[in-house]
Design a protein around this motif. Structure first.
Motif, PDB file in Angstrom:
ATOM      1  N   GLU A  33       0.833  -1.262   0.127  1.00  0.00           N
ATOM      2  CA  GLU A  33      -0.078  -0.083   0.160  1.00  0.00           C
ATOM      3  C   GLU A  33       0.720   1.196  -0.176  1.00  0.00           C
ATOM      4  OE1 GLU A  33      -3.409   0.258   2.422  1.00  0.00           O
ATOM      5  OE2 GLU A  33      -3.528  -2.007   2.342  1.00  0.00           O
ATOM      6  N   ILE A  35       2.942   3.866  -1.701  1.00  0.00           N
ATOM      7  CA  ILE A  35       2.875   4.344  -2.999  1.00  0.00           C
ATOM      8  C   ILE A  35       4.052   5.195  -3.486  1.00  0.00           C
ATOM      9  CG2 ILE A  35       0.205   4.155  -3.217  1.00  0.00           C
ATOM     10  CD1 ILE A  35       0.468   7.407  -2.778  1.00  0.00           C
ATOM     11  N   MET A  48       4.330  11.126 -17.884  1.00  0.00           N
ATOM     12  CA  MET A  48       3.898  12.479 -17.296  1.00  0.00           C
ATOM     13  C   MET A  48       2.611  12.874 -18.311  1.00  0.00           C
ATOM     14  SD  MET A  48       5.993  13.542 -15.308  1.00  0.00           S
ATOM     15  CE  MET A  48       5.796  15.526 -15.372  1.00  0.00           C
ATOM     16  N   ALA A  49       1.782  13.694 -17.352  1.00  0.00           N
ATOM     17  CA  ALA A  49       0.352  14.077 -17.985  1.00  0.00           C
ATOM     18  C   ALA A  49       0.839  14.750 -19.180  1.00  0.00           C
ATOM     19  CB  ALA A  49      -0.259  14.815 -17.080  1.00  0.00           C
ATOM     20  N   ASP A  50      -0.038  14.549 -20.273  1.00  0.00           N
ATOM     21  CA  ASP A  50       0.027  15.202 -21.512  1.00  0.00           C
ATOM     22  C   ASP A  50       0.005  16.754 -21.397  1.00  0.00           C
ATOM     23  OD1 ASP A  50      -1.766  12.924 -21.434  1.00  0.00           O
ATOM     24  OD2 ASP A  50      -2.888  13.997 -22.909  1.00  0.00           O
ATOM     25  N   ARG A  51      -0.761  17.145 -20.698  1.00  0.00           N
ATOM     26  CA  ARG A  51      -0.924  18.587 -20.506  1.00  0.00           C
ATOM     27  C   ARG A  51       0.148  19.336 -19.570  1.00  0.00           C
ATOM     28  NH1 ARG A  51      -7.170  19.908 -19.819  1.00  0.00           N
ATOM     29  NH2 ARG A  51      -8.086  18.686 -21.648  1.00  0.00           N
ATOM     30  N   PHE A  52       0.940  18.542 -18.959  1.00  0.00           N
ATOM     31  CA  PHE A  52       1.665  19.105 -18.191  1.00  0.00           C
ATOM     32  C   PHE A  52       2.815  20.122 -18.720  1.00  0.00           C
ATOM     33  CE2 PHE A  52       6.324  19.186 -16.049  1.00  0.00           C
ATOM     34  CZ  PHE A  52       5.687  19.563 -14.757  1.00  0.00           C
ATOM     35  N   ARG A  53       2.913  21.257 -18.199  1.00  0.00           N
ATOM     36  CA  ARG A  53       3.658  22.315 -18.898  1.00  0.00           C
ATOM     37  C   ARG A  53       5.114  22.448 -18.542  1.00  0.00           C
ATOM     38  NH1 ARG A  53      -1.059  25.690 -17.376  1.00  0.00           N
ATOM     39  NH2 ARG A  53      -0.032  26.289 -15.487  1.00  0.00           N
ATOM     40  N   CYS A  78       3.423  37.253 -22.922  1.00  0.00           N
ATOM     41  CA  CYS A  78       4.055  36.516 -21.793  1.00  0.00           C
ATOM     42  C   CYS A  78       4.388  37.644 -20.706  1.00  0.00           C
ATOM     43  CB  CYS A  78       5.376  36.387 -22.454  1.00  0.00           C
ATOM     44  SG  CYS A  78       6.733  35.518 -21.220  1.00  0.00           S
ATOM     45  N   ASN A  80       6.728  37.451 -18.431  1.00  0.00           N
ATOM     46  CA  ASN A  80       8.065  37.556 -18.031  1.00  0.00           C
ATOM     47  C   ASN A  80       9.040  38.042 -19.145  1.00  0.00           C
ATOM     48  OD1 ASN A  80       7.173  36.859 -15.511  1.00  0.00           O
ATOM     49  ND2 ASN A  80       7.251  34.761 -16.558  1.00  0.00           N
ATOM     50  N   THR A 112       7.911  30.913 -16.375  1.00  0.00           N
ATOM     51  CA  THR A 112       7.431  30.429 -15.490  1.00  0.00           C
ATOM     52  C   THR A 112       6.164  29.607 -15.807  1.00  0.00           C
ATOM     53  OG1 THR A 112       5.646  32.228 -15.564  1.00  0.00           O
ATOM     54  CG2 THR A 112       7.463  32.444 -13.755  1.00  0.00           C
ATOM     55  N   CYS A 114       3.338  29.448 -17.431  1.00  0.00           N
ATOM     56  CA  CYS A 114       2.136  29.780 -17.118  1.00  0.00           C
ATOM     57  C   CYS A 114       1.257  29.302 -18.272  1.00  0.00           C
ATOM     58  CB  CYS A 114       1.873  31.238 -17.009  1.00  0.00           C
ATOM     59  SG  CYS A 114       2.493  32.353 -18.202  1.00  0.00           S
ATOM     60  N   GLY A 115       1.680  29.147 -19.455  1.00  0.00           N
ATOM     61  CA  GLY A 115       0.912  28.621 -20.583  1.00  0.00           C
ATOM     62  C   GLY A 115       0.213  29.927 -21.461  1.00  0.00           C
ATOM     63  N   LEU A 116       0.343  30.895 -20.760  1.00  0.00           N
ATOM     64  CA  LEU A 116      -0.538  32.213 -21.579  1.00  0.00           C
ATOM     65  C   LEU A 116       0.087  32.332 -23.297  1.00  0.00           C
ATOM     66  CD1 LEU A 116      -0.299  34.902 -18.862  1.00  0.00           C
ATOM     67  CD2 LEU A 116      -2.323  33.485 -19.681  1.00  0.00           C
ATOM     68  N   GLU A 119      -2.006  29.777 -25.076  1.00  0.00           N
ATOM     69  CA  GLU A 119      -3.254  30.223 -25.473  1.00  0.00           C
ATOM     70  C   GLU A 119      -3.418  31.388 -26.331  1.00  0.00           C
ATOM     71  OE1 GLU A 119      -5.163  32.180 -22.172  1.00  0.00           O
ATOM     72  OE2 GLU A 119      -7.192  31.189 -22.829  1.00  0.00           O
TER      73      GLU A 119
ATOM     74  N   GLN B  64      -2.411  38.791 -17.606  1.00  0.00           N
ATOM     75  CA  GLN B  64      -1.049  38.513 -17.196  1.00  0.00           C
ATOM     76  C   GLN B  64      -1.015  38.108 -15.741  1.00  0.00           C
ATOM     77  OE1 GLN B  64       1.521  41.046 -19.044  1.00  0.00           O
ATOM     78  NE2 GLN B  64       1.562  39.796 -20.938  1.00  0.00           N
ATOM     79  N   ARG B  71       1.594  32.687  -6.657  1.00  0.00           N
ATOM     80  CA  ARG B  71       2.803  32.706  -5.738  1.00  0.00           C
ATOM     81  C   ARG B  71       2.354  33.449  -4.514  1.00  0.00           C
ATOM     82  NH1 ARG B  71       3.007  31.399 -10.958  1.00  0.00           N
ATOM     83  NH2 ARG B  71       5.283  30.200 -11.613  1.00  0.00           N
ATOM     84  N   GLY B 152      -2.254  21.232 -16.016  1.00  0.00           N
ATOM     85  CA  GLY B 152      -1.197  21.338 -16.666  1.00  0.00           C
ATOM     86  C   GLY B 152       0.107  21.568 -15.742  1.00  0.00           C
ATOM     87  N   ASN B 158      -2.558  28.372 -12.829  1.00  0.00           N
ATOM     88  CA  ASN B 158      -2.750  29.242 -13.636  1.00  0.00           C
ATOM     89  C   ASN B 158      -3.854  28.653 -14.483  1.00  0.00           C
ATOM     90  OD1 ASN B 158      -2.778  31.660 -14.737  1.00  0.00           O
ATOM     91  ND2 ASN B 158      -1.208  31.013 -16.308  1.00  0.00           N
TER      92      ASN B 158
END
Lengths: 158, 371
Positions: A33, A35, A48-53, A78, A80, A112, A114-116, A119, B64, B71, B152, B158
């Motif tokens: 048990e 894990i 890894m998950a396919d959406r993992f950034r 972005c 940053n 970072t 964030c995936g922006l 998108e 943004q 954080r 993700g 986010n």
């Protein structure tokens, strides 16, 4: 009556401790048990998950073509300043100037995840890969060029 | 520091706990004035992890700035993003699709459970028990896996954007959540067996760190810490947002006001979150997961404020807009800062050995206090 209450307290205390010890003993005898994932020994089987950034990558097809038009939407999205797009002007056979991407600079050290940017991309040229082992010995290696050398824009992508 | 030493009476001892101390859950620096074993004063010194997120947000656009709020209170990162997205939506005056609302609430409650799980493990670790930490992380890990698959990322999700959520739910989401619910119900009794019923734990928690109802209100304490003192302050009940007004759940109240009451509030709150998830998981409506918004968001001139209930209490986001693409000023009313302010009150006159136990029940997250 004092002595009865005292003994009751002792009994309750011992009972509560034994209940807890019972739980600990359960896991002592039931190894299956547990894990824990043995990273990095399980690197070969790690999914890894396919959406993992993990990092931003640009997909190229077999003809070395990508879908990036150089519109700079990701650069603006972005937060940053991770992405820098350098454009050039191609001259088509008809003699017209056409904007095209020269270098897609990606600073992994500033990102970072964030995936922006993904998108914001109107042509789905970039996406997030699910790699996560980014350590390198030289900081300069973290600044990447995402479009491959001599790659072109896919036909039909505006 | 020199003046503080001057103020203390003869025979008093000043010790510094932190800023690098595992029991302070981060970089909190406590200057404690002691008379023998008795605490005379506890003075938190802040600023070791100040990143000026509020100032940073002024140069970021309304799309943004949401990522940077993950954080702040990194254990309820999703709820922080939710608050920001709600405030921007309030300013824009857009309607959010029903599917997006349900997804948001589901994710919020999963985050709340994950946060309370970690708190429970860390709380037991503060008192010297190390095993519960791993038990808590086992359940928390399955929530993190759900988050990783759909959003993700495991911690700084986010996943919220103004107008809805970033992506649709992963096809596995419902099955994964149902598996988690089964696992949770199978394992939750271990929490009581290992820690809650334990006589050593009870003796260290009961009657310690007393916070009266009046004091909780006057210090501005919110969340489970205040509900342990009988203050009804659940934003989900009092000022419902999204679809919370349609859901069946109870606001957990305990009236004792000691550390054990605050502990019990959090444990019982996890069961309420499970109740909310069970109501929603089979009733996710079809439709869009994101409302149509413009590429560049501009808030009208004015001030916008929105409250949400994070795992630690009431988080308020206040935006002043001058009509441009970036906010003129952003202020976060973070729950951790107000909860920390009552630390001196609840530990004064107590023993130094009880300080960490009382502080643990306030569930402090230091980046949330400093921002």
């Amino acid at each position: 009556m004092f002595i009865v209450d005292y003994l009751k307290d002792v009994y309750g205390a011992m009972k509560s401790l034994l209940i807890g010890m019972n739980r600990t003993g359960y896991y002592f005898t039931h190894h299956k048990e547990i894990i824990t994932e043995q990273y990095p020994d399980n690197r070969d089987t790690l999914v890894m998950a396919d959406r993992f950034r993990g990092e931003v990558v640009m997909a190229h097809d077999e003809n070395n073509e990508h879908a990036c038009t150089g519109c700079s939407a990701c650069e603006l999205a972005c937060p940053n300043g991770t992405i820098k797009i350098i454009n050039k002007f191609d001259i088509s056979p008809e003699g017209k100037k056409k904007k095209a991407i020269d270098t897609f600079v990606y600073h992994l050290e500033l990102c970072t995840m964030c995936g922006l940017c993904v998108e914001a991309c109107p042509t789905a040229a970039i996406n997030m890969a699910n790699t996560f082992e980014h350590s390198v010995f030289n900081r300069g290696l973290l600044t990447k060029r995402l479009n491959k050398p001599d790659s072109k824009l896919k036909a039909g992508v505006e | 520091m020199v003046e503080e030493i001057g103020k203390t009476a003869e025979g008093d001892l000043i010790i510094n706990v932190g800023p690098q101390h595992p029991a302070t859950h981060g970089v909190l620096h406590l200057v404690i004035t002691l008379n023998g074993e008795t605490i005379k004063k506890v003075e938190p010194h802040l600023g070791y992890i100040h990143r000026s997120i509020e100032k940073m947000c002024e140069s970021l656009t309304y799309r943004q700035f949401i990522y940077s709020t993950s954080r702040m209170d990194y254990l309820s990162a999703h709820i922080n993003n939710h608050a920001c997205a709600l405030t921007v939506e309030k300013g824009l005056g857009i309607e959010i699709p029903a599917r997006a609302q349900v997804i948001r609430v589901l994710m919020d409650e999963l985050t709340r459970i994950a946060s309370h799980e970690l708190w429970w493990g860390a709380m037991a670790m503060d008192l010297g028990a190390f095993t519960p930490f791993f038990h808590a992380f086992r359940e928390r890990e399955s929530i993190n896996d759900i988050m990783e698959e759909t959003c993700g990322a495991r911690l700084t999700m986010n996943y919220m954007v103004p107008g809805g959520v970033m992506m649709d739910l992963h096809p596995n989401f419902q099955n994964r959540v149902k598996t988690f619910l089964k696992l949770y119900k199978l394992k939750i009794h271990e929490y009581d067996e290992l820690v809650t019923g334990n006589i050593i734990f009870q003796n260290r928690m009961k009657g310690v760190g007393y916070l009266s109802k009046e004091a909780a209100i006057s210090y501005g304490v919110t969340g489970p810490a205040a509900r342990g003192s009988g203050v009804s302050c659940d934003v989900r009940k009092l000022y419902p947002y999204e679809i919370y007004h349609q859901l069946q759940f109870d606001e957990i109240l305990e009236t004792e006001g000691d550390s054990f009451a605050r502990y019990m509030v959090r444990l019982r709150e996890m069961n309420e979150s499970i109740k909310i998830i069970e109501q929603l998981i089979d009733n996710i409506p079809d439709g869009d997961f994101q409302a149509k918004t413009k590429a560049v968001l501009k808030l009208p001139k004015g001030e916008f404020y929105q409250l949400v209930e994070t795992a630690r209490g009431e988080l308020g986001v206040y935006i002043v807009s001058e009509g441009g693409t970036t906010p003129y000023r952003i202020k976060f009313r973070s729950p951790g800062f107000s909860n920390l302010s009552c630390l001196d009150h609840i530990t004064r006159g107590g023993k130094i050995g009880d300080l960490i136990a009382s502080m643990g029940t306030l569930d402090l997250v230091i980046p949330d206090i400093d921002r």
